[in-house]
Design an enzyme around this catalytic site. Structure first.
Site, PDB file in Angstrom:
ATOM      1  N   SER A 143     -16.916  88.835  42.635  1.00 34.88           N
ATOM      2  CA  SER A 143     -17.301  88.838  44.044  1.00 34.88           C
ATOM      3  C   SER A 143     -17.013  87.482  44.686  1.00 34.88           C
ATOM      4  CB  SER A 143     -18.771  89.240  44.183  1.00 34.88           C
ATOM      5  OG  SER A 143     -19.122  89.426  45.528  1.00 34.88           O
ATOM      6  N   ASP A 299     -13.327  90.216  46.671  1.00 38.33           N
ATOM      7  CA  ASP A 299     -13.230  91.647  46.402  1.00 38.33           C
ATOM      8  C   ASP A 299     -13.500  92.488  47.645  1.00 38.33           C
ATOM      9  OD1 ASP A 299     -15.987  90.985  46.286  1.00 38.33           O
ATOM     10  OD2 ASP A 299     -16.412  92.760  45.070  1.00 38.33           O
ATOM     11  N   ASP A 301     -15.925  93.120  49.711  1.00 36.00           N
ATOM     12  CA  ASP A 301     -17.094  93.945  49.992  1.00 36.00           C
ATOM     13  C   ASP A 301     -18.082  93.229  50.916  1.00 36.00           C
ATOM     14  OD1 ASP A 301     -18.070  92.106  48.152  1.00 36.00           O
ATOM     15  OD2 ASP A 301     -19.020  93.596  46.847  1.00 36.00           O
TER      16      ASP A 301
END
Length: 557
Positions: A143, A299, A301
């Site tokens: 992340s 990533d 998100d």
């Protein structure tokens, strides 16, 4: 085994990756470095694995990946779920290798592995799990962590990160295996040839972007001037496709952060929550003068944003502000165009801003709160779907820059968030307002809710014990007042009675409406303290949070 014995074993056996062999040789005379790599197995939980990549049982490497995947394969084969797993990775070092090694283990265990042909975002992996009818999913990503980290997120058949129950089953299965001999393996090319490893086709990603676009309220964004940074991660391809299909024509991508790079050279901590990561894009804003700057993490998100401050500069919007801004925007536009469902539901977390409550009440929306972690928000979507009323879900957010306005995936979605931010910016621009104007209007209506996050880092084995001691001390000696304010309520989420699964979180409610929450991170060696205050001005609320921050810092010694 003792750390020294494990070190000797790994010196003899961990020879497939030359980087690991070189690292082990370099620490031969460093007892502390050896102990740090071998004093424990890298923890596996509902977030899967996450840690520094390198040699040892407490590191991310091809051997910890194989062992974890063997445990997942055992669990999947013991279930009634489809024997198919979707895999993706982001731009981090070793990501492609870890994906391939996981696929080799899955294929050896009779499970078909579906791999994206190149790096793709975490939400695209969540989408692929359900799109392909898989029993599980794996995304190799850390992340927003620093460049030295990598991770291994595991998803269930519902597209959510795995539940506590499944994580326990996988952990038990992992514990039955060693690092070198137990995991089954096949030759990668042979498995591709016989169909045990399959490349995910382009239609899957295209349909993911279409699913995001289907959630558009439909404001004209053709006049929007946008600066975007993928922070050297995975966002560039899907975000660029999305913006093109939306009709955004004035797009400038931050050149230094455009292409995938696991070193993250311009921002060693590639987190859109912090100014350092966004600084390169903010400097470009001084030249381009966009209406909106957006950044997604590696990533893709999470999404961060900055807007003109009215004084020639740009102001970052924090996660709670963007959450309530998008929540209000979705509510007002869906009411205006007649698409608000009956008995609408929004979901946020226990550490996110209390400002969501009066907004929900204003629009007649049921607001549900979950434990920290977007998987719990995804579970709420699944519950509504099981009841036959998935349409009731309208929005979910968490203070850590995660947003989702539909059920197309079951995790936070930076692509979806980019779409919403652009739509909201265009909506307010048509009224002669910036997003900053919109935020300030919400503060004026509902009160100046201000939030802050203090993080305290405790590295290594001694740090882990320190964190455990801090939480034990707070539980045994609950404070009667904090920063001079009387404590009016204490909630220990590790105890029964909260209506939520047990979690290592303490919440303190104060007499002035302020709130302080303490939570050890599940993915980093940190204790996080969430501060919240409400007052009749930003300055007054910030002053309260400053007092709470001083009190929290004293607890950490």
């Amino acid at each position: 085994m003792q750390s020294s014995e494990l070190y000797a074993l790994w010196r003899a056996r961990a020879v497939e990756d030359p980087d690991l062999a070189a690292e082990l040789a370099a620490i031969a005379d460093d007892a502390d470095a050896i102990n740090d790599r071998f004093y424990r197995d890298l923890a596996f939980g509902t977030g899967g694995l996450r840690g520094v990549f390198g040699a040892g049982t407490n590191r991310m490497n091809l051997y910890t990946i194989r062992r974890a995947t063997q445990g997942l394969a055992d669990t999947l084969n013991a279930s009634g779920l489809p024997k198919k797993v979707a895999l993706a990775h982001d731009s981090r070092h070793k990501g492609e290798l870890f994906c391939r090694e996981a696929a080799r283990v899955l294929a050896a265990n009779g499970i078909t592995a579906y791999l994206y042909p190149r790096l793709e975002p975490t939400p695209a992996l969540s989408w692929a799990v359900r799109y392909l009818g898989c029993g599980a999913g794996i995304c190799v990503t850390a992340s927003h962590n620093p460049a030295k980290y990598n991770g291994y997120k595991v998803y269930g058949a519902d597209g959510c990160q795995i539940t506590l129950e499944m994580a326990d089953k996988v952990l038990t299965a992992i514990g039955k295996h060693d690092y070198f001999d137990s995991p089954k393996l096949v030759d990668y090319d042979a498995a591709v040839a016989d169909g045990r490893i399959v490349t995910i086709d382009e239609q899957c990603l295209s349909d993911f972007v279409d699913a995001v676009l289907a959630l558009r309220p439909g404001n004209d964004v053709s006049h929007l001037k946008l600066v975007y940074t993928p922070l050297n991660g995975t966002g560039l391809e899907p975000v660029r496709i999305l913006l093109h299909r939306m009709g955004v024509t004035h797009l400038t991508v931050v050149p230094e952060q455009e292409h995938p790079d696991g070193d993250f050279p311009t921002c060693p901590y590639p987190n859109p929550e912090i100014r350092q990561a966004m600084e390169t894009g903010l400097k470009l804003c001084d030249t381009v003068h966009p209406d909106l700057m957006i950044g997604t993490d590696p990533d893709c998100d999470r999404m961060g944003a900055a807007v003109p401050d009215g004084q020639g500069g740009y102001r970052l919007i924090n996660g709670n502000e963007m959450g309530v801004l998008l929540f209000d925007y979705i509510c007002r536009t869906r009411q205006a165009n007649g698409t608000m469902p009956q008995d609408p539901v929004a979901v946020t977390t226990i550490v996110s801003t209390d400002m969501a409550d009066p907004i929900a009440a204003h629009y007649g929306v049921e607001l549900r709160r979950t434990l920290t972690g977007f998987k719990f928000i995804g579970e709420q979507i699944g519950l509504l779907e099981a009841e036959g009323h998935e349409e009731r879900y309208i929005f979910g957010f968490e203070e850590s820059y995660g947003y989702l306005s539909g059920g197309h995936v079951r995790d936070k979605d930076g692509v979806n968030a980019v779409m919403l931010a652009c739509e909201a910016a265009a909506y307010y621009a048509a009224q002669g307002m910036s997003l900053l104007d919109a935020i300030n209007a919400l503060y004026a209506q509902y009160g100046w809710y201000r939030n802050d996050l203090q993080s305290f880092t405790f590295e290594g084995e001694s740090g882990m014990h320190t964190m455990q001691g801090i939480m034990a001390r707070l539980r045994s000696s609950a404070p009667a007042e904090i920063a001079g304010y009387k404590v009016t309520g204490v909630t220990d989420y590790a105890a029964d009675g909260t209506g939520l699964p047990r979690a290592d979180v303490l919440e303190y409610r104060l007499e002035n409406g302020a709130k302080l929450m303490v939570r050890p991170s599940g993915t980093e060696p940190k204790v996080k303290v969430y501060l919240s205050a409400v007052a009749d001005s930003a300055a007054a609320a910030d002053a309260i949070n400053a007092q709470l921050a001083q009190a929290a810092a004293q607890w950490m010694h």
